[in-house]
Design a protein around this motif. Sequence first.
Motif, short mmCIF file in Angstrom:
data_model
loop_
_atom_site.label_atom_id
_atom_site.label_comp_id
_atom_site.label_asym_id
_atom_site.label_seq_id
_atom_site.Cartn_x
_atom_site.Cartn_y
_atom_site.Cartn_z
N ALA A 132 -5.68 -25.16 -77.17
CA ALA A 132 -5.70 -26.16 -78.24
C ALA A 132 -5.58 -27.60 -77.75
O ALA A 132 -5.86 -28.52 -78.49
CB ALA A 132 -4.58 -25.87 -79.24
N VAL A 181 -4.37 -31.64 -85.17
CA VAL A 181 -4.96 -30.56 -85.94
C VAL A 181 -4.94 -29.26 -85.16
O VAL A 181 -4.59 -28.20 -85.69
CB VAL A 181 -6.41 -30.91 -86.34
CG1 VAL A 181 -7.06 -29.76 -87.07
CG2 VAL A 181 -6.44 -32.16 -87.20
N SER A 182 -5.28 -29.32 -83.87
CA SER A 182 -5.39 -28.06 -83.13
C SER A 182 -4.02 -27.43 -82.88
O SER A 182 -3.88 -26.21 -82.96
CB SER A 182 -6.16 -28.26 -81.82
OG SER A 182 -5.54 -29.25 -81.04
N LEU A 237 -1.40 -27.79 -84.76
CA LEU A 237 -0.98 -27.30 -86.06
C LEU A 237 -1.71 -26.01 -86.42
O LEU A 237 -1.11 -25.06 -86.94
CB LEU A 237 -1.30 -28.37 -87.11
CG LEU A 237 -0.42 -28.42 -88.32
CD1 LEU A 237 0.97 -28.86 -87.94
CD2 LEU A 237 -1.00 -29.39 -89.32
N GLY A 238 -3.00 -25.98 -86.11
CA GLY A 238 -3.78 -24.78 -86.38
C GLY A 238 -3.25 -23.59 -85.63
O GLY A 238 -3.08 -22.50 -86.18
N GLY A 255 -5.92 -21.18 -89.76
CA GLY A 255 -5.44 -21.86 -88.55
C GLY A 255 -6.49 -21.86 -87.46
O GLY A 255 -6.71 -22.87 -86.77
N PHE A 300 -9.09 -24.53 -87.88
CA PHE A 300 -8.60 -25.83 -87.39
C PHE A 300 -8.89 -25.98 -85.90
O PHE A 300 -9.46 -26.96 -85.44
CB PHE A 300 -7.07 -25.94 -87.54
CG PHE A 300 -6.60 -26.20 -88.93
CD1 PHE A 300 -7.43 -26.01 -90.02
CD2 PHE A 300 -5.30 -26.65 -89.14
CE1 PHE A 300 -6.97 -26.24 -91.29
CE2 PHE A 300 -4.84 -26.89 -90.42
CZ PHE A 300 -5.67 -26.68 -91.50
#
Lengths: 395, 303, 601
Positions: free
Chosen positions: B79, B95-96, B98-99, C290, C293
């Motif tokens: 990420a 974003v990554s 958190l993803g 997720g 994302f």
Amino acid sequence: MKRIIPVVTAIAAVTALALAGCTGGGGGGTTDDTIVIGGIAGTTGAYGAVGIAVINGSQMAVDEINEAGGIDGRQIEFTWDDDAADATKSSQLFQQFVSDGAVAILGSPDTGPTTAALGDQMQIPVLGAVDDGGLTVYPNGPDEDPFAWTFSTSLNTFAWGGKLAEWSIDNCPNGLAMLHDPTTYGLGGLAGFEQVFKETGHDFVYVESITENWGSGATVNLDAEIQKIVDSGASCVDVWLTPGDEATFVQEIASLGITDLKVLGNDVTNADATFTDLAGPEGDGVISALLTSDVHPNDRLLEWQGQYRDKFDGLEPGPFAELSYDAVYILKQVIEDADGATDPESIRAGLNKLTDFEGLTGSLSFTEQVHTTINKEQLTMVAWNLANKKWEPIE
Amino acid sequence: MLQVLLSGLTVGTIYGLVAMAFAVVFYVTKVVNFATGQLLMVSILLTAGLVRLGLPDWLGVGIALIASTVLGVIIYFVAVRPVLKFDRFSFAWLVSTLGIAIVIQATFAIIFGPASQPFPRGLHQIPVHLPGATLTVQEILTLVVGALAVLGWELVRRKTLVGKLGMAISTDPEIASTFGANVTAYAVGAFAIGGFLAGLAGILVGPITYGNPYLGDTYGISGFIALMIGGIQRPAAAMGGGLILGVLSIAANSYIGAQASDWFPFVLVLLVLLLAPNGVFASGDSLRKLFRRRSSLTVGGRA
Amino acid sequence: MIAALRKRSWITTVILLVAFAAATLFAAKANFGLQSVITVTAIFVVLALSLDLVAGVVGLYSLGHAGLFAIGAYGTTLLARDLHLNVFLLLPIVIIAAALVGALLGALSLRVSGLYFAMTTFIFTIIVYVTLSNSAWTMGLQGLPGPLFPNFPRDVQDIFGRSVIWAVAAVVLITIVIVWSIRRSAFYPVLLAVRDAEPYARANGVRTSLVKVGIFALSAGLAGMAGWAFSFLVYQSPGQFGWVQSVNLLVMVIIGGMNTRLGPILGAVLVGIFPFVVKIDPFLQEVVFGAVFVIVVVFFPRGIIGLVDLVVRKIRSAMGRGTTAVPTVEPVAVAPAASAATTRGGDIALSAKGIGFSYVPGVPVLRDIDMVVRRGTIHGLIGPNGSGKSTLVNLISGELRPVQGEIELNGDRVEQLSAPSRPAHGLMRTFQSAVLVRELSILENTTVGLYSTVKRIAARSVIWPLLPSARRDSRMLREKAGAALESVGLQKSWHGTQLRDVPHGVEQLTQLASSIVSDPSVLVLDEPLAGLSGAEVTHVAEILHRLRERGVTVIVIEHQTRFIFDNCDDVTVLAAGELVTSGPAAEVRANARVREVYLGQ
């Protein structure tokens, strides 16, 4: 840059169409052949087990009724979704189910204030596990009017608070301390205690509210609270928190070597095994109240519990499954009594007149003023017996 | 009084360790790893699960710590690295990370179920009575581990070549790489240390809480606030922020009221931000420099 | 040609508006379920657009938008409940309230850095959340239903459907008009300059702090407006306004594509409809969510729009387009227009008297500097490294303020005025290494130089394309900027090229063009030759002579002493923070101390 606008507009349009197709194309709604019932419950999150029980209990009733020919020959279409304990999602689902033609909404045990308020706003009956009854149904307190469209068959914080208050008056010589959470759950329990205390001229030795995290079940640090409760000299403490925090509480007082404090629980303490699993040996002797029908299950309930385990791969049934099962059958009876009328007003009128419905959770009634089925007379005081792994009745 | 102080320091050490996990990663890569809280959750839940399967406590703890460390590194490769490779100054890592936090959380909810699991109580069952306060052995261990983490970090940073190169990378990775520092290796190291510290915090807090897939958010945010109180530039300062947050939360709880711990720390952070923008323990202004450099590099990079 | 283009853009606008109205009508007559998905998504669209205005356009990563959103939603609900105010009256109230809170938050937090701003706004959201959940007035964690939106009269409702949908549509339309207008306005390059090239913006007269606070206040007002509409749609409880919501909004913007017209909209739609389109097991749904994302950001760091852009470029290059010949810099061909600057101060363009400066008290950087710049001359400023010439330039241009002494510019005392006020006094400057906006064309970069000549540019930007005067101004800006670029030898073929694609020399010339485009009377050039080739140096010298012919006073700082003595009328020499000498070039060149200290002879 300019050139991409048409492309993107096209993408947006396709997305919008897809969206319209996905959500707009649902079934035909409530017709002469089918009756749609919506279900909203938080099936994910730390306390997702409660939501799952609500959905399973309802589904079981729906399946039984449909197999037996439906309500006056009309099949029930039960449509439900996870609200993730989020008010926005819950509001959206509520409106979606109403437009799908739902005649009533079951739930939600996680966003009760939302479904209760929307029921009033959209004039649709809300039934079943609406949080833990209490302040969710009577937003202005137990002596005021309930939400006109909300009928809770759920565990009722007023009932548990009242029952535990009565017990504490007789069994806690130096009075009772209370630690509660600040949602309608904890405040409802507080209101239940206060009602009984006011009638009998008693008061708390110490009372404090403490914010909790229902989403994660994470524990707050309770040391400071425990110290204050010990300092207050109370002989009992009612812990109206999440089951996880209640378990932490009994473990912390054991760690600190405090032995002369009786710990009381709440309606969720014994609604499933969360508390007893987490508390371990320190949970022994914790006191709470339980539906009399669960303490002394009749043959019908025992048989039902067996069927439930069979249907859901050995999952343990609990009061939230039972009371949601009852809610569907109540709806069936109300519709049948109204000769098949499924308009909201008829259903509401029927619910307001419901008298002595024999459900798994006892003999259930509603009136214009009483929109919760469970009251303190239906409860029995119990204590956790670690050796037997059972909640056993106490005097 | 002593009890408040000691309880506060214990809780604060946990927050501090999470804050350090954030800060170590930020120190080297200038990335805030929003999955840090989830790494703490992973170590708690794995320990709880493995012990339930019958493994001895120590083995469960060991495996859990390794898992959170490895997962930290995986997060970097999945990420963070691709995003930084594209643009070292983009904020897409927000974003990554958190993803990936959501993915970890939901995956653990699928594997372990959403409900809480008991965590071995271990050393938390043994009370130690001091004049005016009671602690458990677990809490004393927490304080010791926290102190060791800070000391160890500072020693490595200041006294070893590895640490000094790390400082150089932290200041300017491009210049550091020109005299031979392997920036990727340092980034991997930072994410590994971050994962380890978060896992450690999980093991230490486990006995007073439970294994639950959603715990990550709760401790992640507390650690993040501690990070801001202490200052994001220096991991040792982040621990200081944790201690301040812990003591003040418990003090607010004891002297103002239980719900004061809801708002008191945040009002405090706001005051800190307004009065000492770089955190109470921060001396330098490396953050300001970072952001100045950001604007000059992204814009006039070829000067 | 232009008329035809404008006609086409009007037609496009009308088509889009009709489509928007049709979509609204469709939504207003749809069932509740579809309506609730569409309206909540529309609210996300408004929030994402408003967030992109601060995050994408001026580079401020606000995590306070959930809190500002809450001010709008709870403000509407509580004021309607307690004061029974009309919902339409509440709209301006909550917008202004949110904007004021935003302005205050911005004013307090923008003094340090961008990350600091993110932290402060983050804590702001948490404080709003905690206040909402602990107050009896807001019904605590239980939450409360919003007010009812008045329905259309029965017969109108039969045609137009549910009124609240039209209200939401109006909110979306207002937001799109404001945000897109700003993006098309002459203010947009200025905003990007504030984000990426703050010193450049300040030197061109932009009060950057004020602009940032203003844009954040506008964005906050839009978030408040979103809250107003949201209050009619769903039940409200604090959980909807937590920091997670703030982060979600940022996620929408980044996933869609930051600082793009459609990116925030696409991101909001994706996140908003995801749970209703992907109907799978709730836990698995979270995993997929997720993973989306991570995948989007890892593979398309510039979001969905970045992906679309990439595809479009691929298709275009496959079709054999997009290769353009590299243009060359022409010798200066166009005679510059006569200087319009009417100036005061007589023969003295700029004078500095007794200037002293120090960063740390007791450690002077400059001591007792006197310097007089005659009007219409080229004045060189030289000195070894660390002699204080850059500091002196920063004092003259207002980046720094002197501890002692006075500076007179065209007859006015200016030493206490800030940098952005200098252009109004006729002074423009360039920087040693050009710091311009890489994603703008060189023409757009040049227009920033005209900022202080366009009246009420910020206020008009929110409806820019709708104003005939603004369209005139846009045209004027492009014409003037184009002329300025040509006057430094950059022909038309260069004008549309993005700055990131031009060589260093062209970038320096662009900076020079933007500094002369507003016809300053005094021009300060900080090492304009850094990194230029020999031919380019000759080229710059020629430009300077032409400027002098126009009556412009030029102050040049330069290392290349040959350039200075060949081209300057007067020269000032500094060494170690002190004045060595100042006077006509020939005299200075002959000065023994200069030869000793500086020329090393």
